[in-house]
Write an enzyme that holds these catalytic residues in place. Structure first.
Site, PDB file in Angstrom:
ATOM      1  N   ASP A  49      33.997  46.440  44.910  1.00  0.00           N
ATOM      2  CA  ASP A  49      33.773  46.422  43.473  1.00  0.00           C
ATOM      3  C   ASP A  49      33.188  47.759  43.045  1.00  0.00           C
ATOM      4  OD1 ASP A  49      33.090  45.810  40.855  1.00  0.00           O
ATOM      5  OD2 ASP A  49      32.230  43.858  41.341  1.00  0.00           O
ATOM      6  N   HIS A  61      32.334  48.648  39.790  1.00  0.00           N
ATOM      7  CA  HIS A  61      31.707  48.617  38.457  1.00  0.00           C
ATOM      8  C   HIS A  61      30.311  49.235  38.507  1.00  0.00           C
ATOM      9  CE1 HIS A  61      34.917  45.618  37.920  1.00  0.00           C
ATOM     10  NE2 HIS A  61      34.880  46.043  36.666  1.00  0.00           N
TER      11      HIS A  61
END
Lengths: 135, 443
Positions: A12, A14
């Site tokens: 991930d 983000h």
């Protein structure tokens, strides 16, 4: 000043929410060890051991949180830090699922607190202070 | 004005270089290191040759040494990938040989092994500042209880080192307390530990008979040879930009890099940010004593594939594997070149970090860890193997894949003076630069 380990788990990337949490928890007086994006379970645990952290705060924004987080508590126990506080938050599962079952699933996995999408940092900070017994 | 005499007391050869105050090399001589009797014998015999060359009797002497096994150290940390790695990098950066690295609590077997290995110095780290104290303190107690006193550098959690130092001092250990090798997670601060190691080396470590006699005649403290090479490379990098030094020996191959710690835009860095000036040692990669493991790593068939006459090379390879002191037969120098080329490739590959492409729902991301050597402008060959080879360029030529140097110019320390120049890097940088300029040859 309590040390906490922060990071975004799994594949991930983000980064923005992670930086906001870093800023907010630092401002609130925590010593934040931020591992950033693409963090593995092993990295969270090693960092917590070395820094003597009192909590691990896991973010997951891309919907694969369940598979990434599974076994984290067991791995902490195995590594000798079984008592550490584990928090998780973000878009933990794919799609619009009912929140209660999702939260229960993560609590069952051994997380102490589970936060839904849209939680403000202040809420997590208040909860952590309460759990750690600090003001 | 007195000439400067630079001595490199190696495991087999004692090499002396005399320079004038401008840095011009006015004499070079070597003699076998006499570690069995008194190292001054070899030193003096090379010195009399230098006297003959220069006509001078007065010298200001500087020296480094790797005789009698060099500086042998043990590194202890908490998490092996974190403070364990930081402790190891500090030990290597101080010019020492890593005998063993331990993580977490030292157990009975580890303590017995430490007592058996008898390192010259043990570096004890563990915990970031304000982090874990327990393991470091338990390890100091275990060492105090179970291991005979030895010099210790304490470079762990600042909130634990003073208590740890007290425990060890009371048990008779000589302790040098210094800053944490990893004050914050993944951030290294190894220079203070290197400094502490050099101080202890100076005051406590007498490796061979005659070393003290030599020390008394020196203008500056004796240092480990790799520390001198590291210093010379640093001086060069300040002028030439990012560079890489490779030194192939009989038993080990040393790689030194300067730079390569930036994270390129769009990449994500993981793990420890490596030191700007980093030394690694491959203990299983060498031209003779570690040839067996080098051949295994490279693949015997890969080496022989490059032979004009495979059978001839095969027999020759077996001979040097059996008799490490043997020189290759005339006409078969090509074999030596190929072996050295593999030593360079494997060692530089291990020195370099890694780049892994991770596919995420948001697209591909490159994850970087360790050193990025792609921007190294220059690769310099150092040491006897390169200097004496008919094809140092061939030895240093690598494929530019992964994080390896992309388009480096290749150079040779043709006069074998890297360590000698490093001895002057701190006190006489101008002289050191002149020496290096005289020795460096483009390939």
């Amino acid at each position: 000043m309590a040390t906490i380990v922060l990071g975004v788990i799994g594949s991930d990337v983000h980064a923005i929410g992670n930086r906001i949490l870093d800023y907010a928890f630092t401002e609130a007086g925590f010593n934040v060890v931020n591992l950033g994006v693409l963090t593995t379970q092993k990295e969270f645990i090693q960092a917590a051991i070395e820094t003597d952290a009192r909590a691990i705060l896991v973010s997951s924004l891309y919907g694969h949180g369940e598979i990434d987080c599974r076994g984290l508590r067991e791995m902490c126990i195995e590594a000798g830090i079984g008592d550490i506080l584990l928090y998780v938050g973000g878009n933990l599962v794919v799609g619009k699922q009912e929140w209660e079952p999702v939260r229960d699933k993560f609590l069952k996995m051994g997380f102490d607190q589970v936060f839904p999408p849209g939680t403000m940092p202040a809420e997590g900070i208040a909860m952590l202070k309460q759990d750690l017994g600090v003001s | 004005m007195a000439l400067i005499l630079l001595a490199d007391v190696g495991s087999t050869w004692t090499k002396l270089t005399a320079v004038d105050s401008n840095g011009s090399i006015v004499g070079q001589a070597s003699a076998p290191t006499t570690v069995g009797t008194d190292i001054m014998e070899g030193f003096n015999s090379a010195l009399s040759e230098i006297r003959g060359q220069t006509g001078s009797k007065e010298y200001s002497i500087y020296a480094c040494s790797s005789a009698a096994g060099g500086l042998g150290m043990i590194a202890c940390g908490l998490v092996p990938e974190l403070t364990g790695q930081a402790a190891k990098l500090a030990v290597l950066g101080a010019g020492a040989k890593v005998l063993q690295v331990y993580g977490y609590n030292l157990n009975e077997d580890d303590l017995k092994e430490i007592d058996d290995l008898r390192p010259d110095i043990l570096l004890l780290a563990g915990g970031t500042d304000g982090g874990n104290k327990k393991i470091l303190l338990e390890n100091t107690q275990a060492l105090a209880d179970k291991v005979s006193p030895l010099p210790i550098v304490l470079a762990g959690n600042r909130n634990a080192i003073h208590q740890g130092s007290e425990i060890l001092s009371r048990a008779g250990f000589s302790v040098e307390v210094t800053s944490n090798v990893m004050p914050e997670l993944n951030r290294l601060d190894i220079e203070p530990a290197r400094e502490a190691i050099r101080n202890l080396f100076m005051s406590h470590i007498v490796k061979a008979k005659g070393m003290e006699t030599l020390s008394r005649r020196l203008a500056a403290p004796l240092i480990p040879t790799p520390a001198a090479v590291l210093a010379a490379g640093k001086l060069l990098a300040q002028e030439m930009g990012e560079l890489l030094l490779v030194d192939i020996g009989g038993a080990t191959t040393d790689v030194y890099s300067y730079g390569g710690i930036e994270t390129p835009a769009g990449m994500v860095r993981k793990g420890i940010v490596p030191p700007w000036d980093m030394r690694t040692v491959e203990a299983d990669i060498g031209m003779r004593y570690s040839l067996q493991s080098l051949v295994e790593q490279a693949g015997r068939e890969n080496i022989l594939a490059q032979a004009p006459h495979q059978e001839q090379w095969r027999q020759e390879l077996d001979k040097i594997l059996t008799y490490p002191n043997r020189l290759v037969s005339p006409g078969l120098e090509g074999l030596e070149i190929i072996i050295a080329q593999w030593a360079v490739r494997i060692s530089v590959q291990r020195h370099a970090g890694s780049m892994e492409r991770v596919y995420t729902p948001a697209g591909a991301t490159d994850v970087l860890s360790g050193k990025d050597l792609r921007g190294m402008n220059t690769v310099i060959g150092v040491g006897g193997v390169m200097v004496n080879s008919p094809d140092p360029k061939g030895i240093l030529t690598m494929d530019s894949k992964g994080l390896l140097p992309e388009k480096p110019r290749l150079m040779l320390d043709s006069k074998y003076i890297m360590a000698a120049a490093g001895l002057l890097a701190g006190s006489e940088p101008r002289v050191a630069r002149r020496m290096l300029a005289e020795s460096l040859a483009a390939l």
